[in-house]
Motif scaffolding. Structure first.
Motif, PDB file in Angstrom:
ATOM      1  N   PRO A  86      54.785 -55.731  52.048  1.00 40.20           N
ATOM      2  CA  PRO A  86      53.539 -55.480  51.323  1.00 40.20           C
ATOM      3  C   PRO A  86      53.465 -56.308  50.037  1.00 40.20           C
ATOM      4  O   PRO A  86      54.479 -56.581  49.402  1.00 40.20           O
ATOM      5  N   VAL A  87      52.242 -56.702  49.690  1.00 37.63           N
ATOM      6  CA  VAL A  87      52.021 -57.587  48.538  1.00 37.63           C
ATOM      7  C   VAL A  87      51.880 -56.758  47.256  1.00 37.63           C
ATOM      8  O   VAL A  87      51.334 -55.649  47.278  1.00 37.63           O
ATOM      9  N   SER A  88      52.366 -57.298  46.155  1.00 36.78           N
ATOM     10  CA  SER A  88      52.221 -56.674  44.819  1.00 36.78           C
ATOM     11  C   SER A  88      52.758 -55.244  44.759  1.00 36.78           C
ATOM     12  O   SER A  88      52.165 -54.377  44.140  1.00 36.78           O
ATOM     13  N   ARG A  89      53.870 -55.015  45.454  1.00 37.70           N
ATOM     14  CA  ARG A  89      54.491 -53.696  45.441  1.00 37.70           C
ATOM     15  C   ARG A  89      55.928 -53.764  44.924  1.00 37.70           C
ATOM     16  O   ARG A  89      56.655 -52.783  44.981  1.00 37.70           O
ATOM     17  N   GLY A  90      56.389 -54.952  44.479  1.00 38.78           N
ATOM     18  CA  GLY A  90      57.768 -55.045  43.995  1.00 38.78           C
ATOM     19  C   GLY A  90      58.773 -55.121  45.127  1.00 38.78           C
ATOM     20  O   GLY A  90      59.931 -54.722  44.962  1.00 38.78           O
ATOM     21  N   GLU A 126      59.337 -69.209  40.327  1.00 40.79           N
ATOM     22  CA  GLU A 126      59.199 -67.747  40.104  1.00 40.79           C
ATOM     23  C   GLU A 126      59.581 -67.325  38.682  1.00 40.79           C
ATOM     24  O   GLU A 126      59.063 -66.339  38.168  1.00 40.79           O
ATOM     25  N   GLY A 127      60.519 -68.042  38.075  1.00 39.13           N
ATOM     26  CA  GLY A 127      60.874 -67.739  36.685  1.00 39.13           C
ATOM     27  C   GLY A 127      62.089 -66.841  36.520  1.00 39.13           C
ATOM     28  O   GLY A 127      62.671 -66.787  35.449  1.00 39.13           O
ATOM     29  N   HIS A 128      62.472 -66.101  37.549  1.00 34.49           N
ATOM     30  CA  HIS A 128      63.694 -65.290  37.492  1.00 34.49           C
ATOM     31  C   HIS A 128      64.277 -65.220  38.903  1.00 34.49           C
ATOM     32  O   HIS A 128      63.550 -65.310  39.894  1.00 34.49           O
ATOM     33  N   PRO A 129      65.617 -65.066  38.979  1.00 40.37           N
ATOM     34  CA  PRO A 129      66.281 -65.233  40.296  1.00 40.37           C
ATOM     35  C   PRO A 129      66.583 -63.951  41.058  1.00 40.37           C
ATOM     36  O   PRO A 129      67.177 -64.004  42.121  1.00 40.37           O
ATOM     37  N   SER A 173      50.783 -55.352  38.803  1.00 40.00           N
ATOM     38  CA  SER A 173      50.944 -56.792  38.580  1.00 40.00           C
ATOM     39  C   SER A 173      52.232 -57.004  37.788  1.00 40.00           C
ATOM     40  O   SER A 173      52.499 -56.297  36.809  1.00 40.00           O
ATOM     41  N   THR A 174      53.042 -57.967  38.238  1.00 41.73           N
ATOM     42  CA  THR A 174      54.300 -58.247  37.538  1.00 41.73           C
ATOM     43  C   THR A 174      54.017 -58.679  36.105  1.00 41.73           C
ATOM     44  O   THR A 174      54.728 -58.281  35.168  1.00 41.73           O
ATOM     45  N   ALA A 175      52.959 -59.467  35.907  1.00 41.12           N
ATOM     46  CA  ALA A 175      52.629 -59.939  34.548  1.00 41.12           C
ATOM     47  C   ALA A 175      52.369 -58.740  33.629  1.00 41.12           C
ATOM     48  O   ALA A 175      52.891 -58.671  32.512  1.00 41.12           O
ATOM     49  N   MET A 248      64.876 -45.615  41.795  1.00 36.51           N
ATOM     50  CA  MET A 248      64.498 -46.624  40.809  1.00 36.51           C
ATOM     51  C   MET A 248      63.170 -47.260  41.171  1.00 36.51           C
ATOM     52  O   MET A 248      62.750 -47.217  42.340  1.00 36.51           O
ATOM     53  N   ILE A 249      62.496 -47.840  40.185  1.00 37.74           N
ATOM     54  CA  ILE A 249      61.306 -48.639  40.472  1.00 37.74           C
ATOM     55  C   ILE A 249      61.795 -49.895  41.185  1.00 37.74           C
ATOM     56  O   ILE A 249      62.775 -50.506  40.763  1.00 37.74           O
ATOM     57  N   SER A 250      61.131 -50.276  42.260  1.00 39.26           N
ATOM     58  CA  SER A 250      61.530 -51.479  42.985  1.00 39.26           C
ATOM     59  C   SER A 250      60.909 -52.691  42.302  1.00 39.26           C
ATOM     60  O   SER A 250      59.682 -52.803  42.224  1.00 39.26           O
ATOM     61  N   GLY A 251      61.743 -53.577  41.778  1.00 41.13           N
ATOM     62  CA  GLY A 251      61.221 -54.728  41.030  1.00 41.13           C
ATOM     63  C   GLY A 251      60.364 -54.236  39.885  1.00 41.13           C
ATOM     64  O   GLY A 251      60.746 -53.329  39.141  1.00 41.13           O
ATOM     65  N   SER A 252      59.167 -54.801  39.780  1.00 41.55           N
ATOM     66  CA  SER A 252      58.262 -54.349  38.714  1.00 41.55           C
ATOM     67  C   SER A 252      57.251 -53.340  39.263  1.00 41.55           C
ATOM     68  O   SER A 252      56.239 -53.079  38.639  1.00 41.55           O
TER      69      SER A 252
END
Ligand code: HSE
Length: 296
Positions: A86-90, A126-129, A173-175, A248-252
């Motif tokens: 899924p998109v934009s879900r971390g 992406e800016g982070h690994p 949104s990650t931003a 935990m929150i997955s990613g952002s």
């Protein structure tokens, strides 16, 4: 033609902000082939079917790193996307697109780039690994960037642990999720996270659920981000009452990740059925292989 399959990833894992990540058994399969049209992308919403698509950006960046350009290679490019992440879900859908594009360019045009170089190219976009490392390597990884080069380590994950993504109907949104973070943190909070992150790796390696409960705690990002997730406190409470040892929150975000040594899928579904927004429970295996080329 090249088809690249890339796993979903969950980054941060609580205390390992921008560092830890794990590959999970949910996949995007993306095919790349030469065509007469300049660029043709199918299988994604129209707003992503253009040259700004992350797979195209990584494809072109890999070619450039090898001193090539898509146009000089003769034909156009057709990309077919079959996306289960899924998109934009971390859950690493951006990392999956980037990895697929870079790997496909390397194969289709014999760029001769090794996996580390492809990972570095994707990280520069992406800016982070922390999503990209497990997307490439599979399993549980730690990663950081030094002078533009990703330094990675891979760890084993106990076969006894089960992972569940809790995926809400809303996106984040990650931003925005990065914008809410403080510019500085108290020294004690930094120490708090270092200790939990190290212990978390041990807990995941050994399947020690008591240690896992303690080691999921975080003071760097989740305290600020939870306000972006509707019903977060209730969802966390439902997950812990359902038997999750780790939450935990997955990613952002917006998805969350649960870890348990028991099969708690049905408990989770029941526990979340009364939540303010709809949350889907997806049981996931750890992907231990990482991105692969399936068909050529
Ligand atoms: N580490 C990143 C973050 C992952 O939490 O912002 C999201 O891409």
């Amino acid at each position: 033609m090249v088809t690249v399959t890339v796993p979903a990833t969950s980054a941060n894992l609580g205390p390992g902000f921008d560092t830890l990540g794990i590959a999970l058994g949910l996949y995007n399969r993306i095919s790349f082939e030469e065509t007469d049209a300049e660029l043709e992308i199918t299988g994604c919403p129209p707003q992503y079917a253009n040259g700004d698509n992350l797979a195209v950006l990584a494809f072109d960046a890999a070619l450039e790193a090898a001193g090539k350009k898509r146009k000089d290679c003769g034909k156009g490019l057709r990309i077919g996307i079959q996306a289960d992440i899924p998109v934009s879900r971390g859950l690493g859908s951006s990392a999956a697109m980037l990895a697929a594009g870079a790997i496909a360019a390397n194969r289709l045009y014999n760029c001769g780039l090794d996996n580390d170089s492809l990972l570095a190219i994707c990280c520069s976009i992406e800016g982070h690994p922390d999503n990209l490392a497990p997307a490439f390597l599979g399993g549980l990884t730690a990663a950081f960037m030094k002078d533009g080069v990703p330094i990675t380590a891979r760890f084993t994950v106990s076969e006894t642990l089960r992972f569940y993504a809790l995926v809400p109907a809303f996106e984040t949104s990650t931003a925005e999720a990065r914008a809410v973070l403080p510019k500085t943190v108290p020294f004690g909070d930094a120490v708090f996270n270092v200790s939990r992150a190290v212990m978390l790796i041990k807990a995941l390696e050994t399947g020690d659920t008591e240690l896992l409960k303690e080691a999921c705690e975080d003071r760097l990002h989740q305290p600020w981000r939870k306000a972006l997730l509707f019903g977060y406190d209730r969802v966390k409470q439902a997950a812990l009452s359902s038997g999750a040892s780790g939450f935990m929150i997955s990613g952002s975000g917006s998805a969350c990740l649960c870890v348990s040594a028991a099969d708690i899928g049905q408990n989770l579904a029941r526990g979340l059925s009364g939540a303010e927004r709809e949350w889907k429970v997806i049981p996931l295996e750890v992907d231990r292989q990482g991105a692969r080329v399936d068909k050529e």
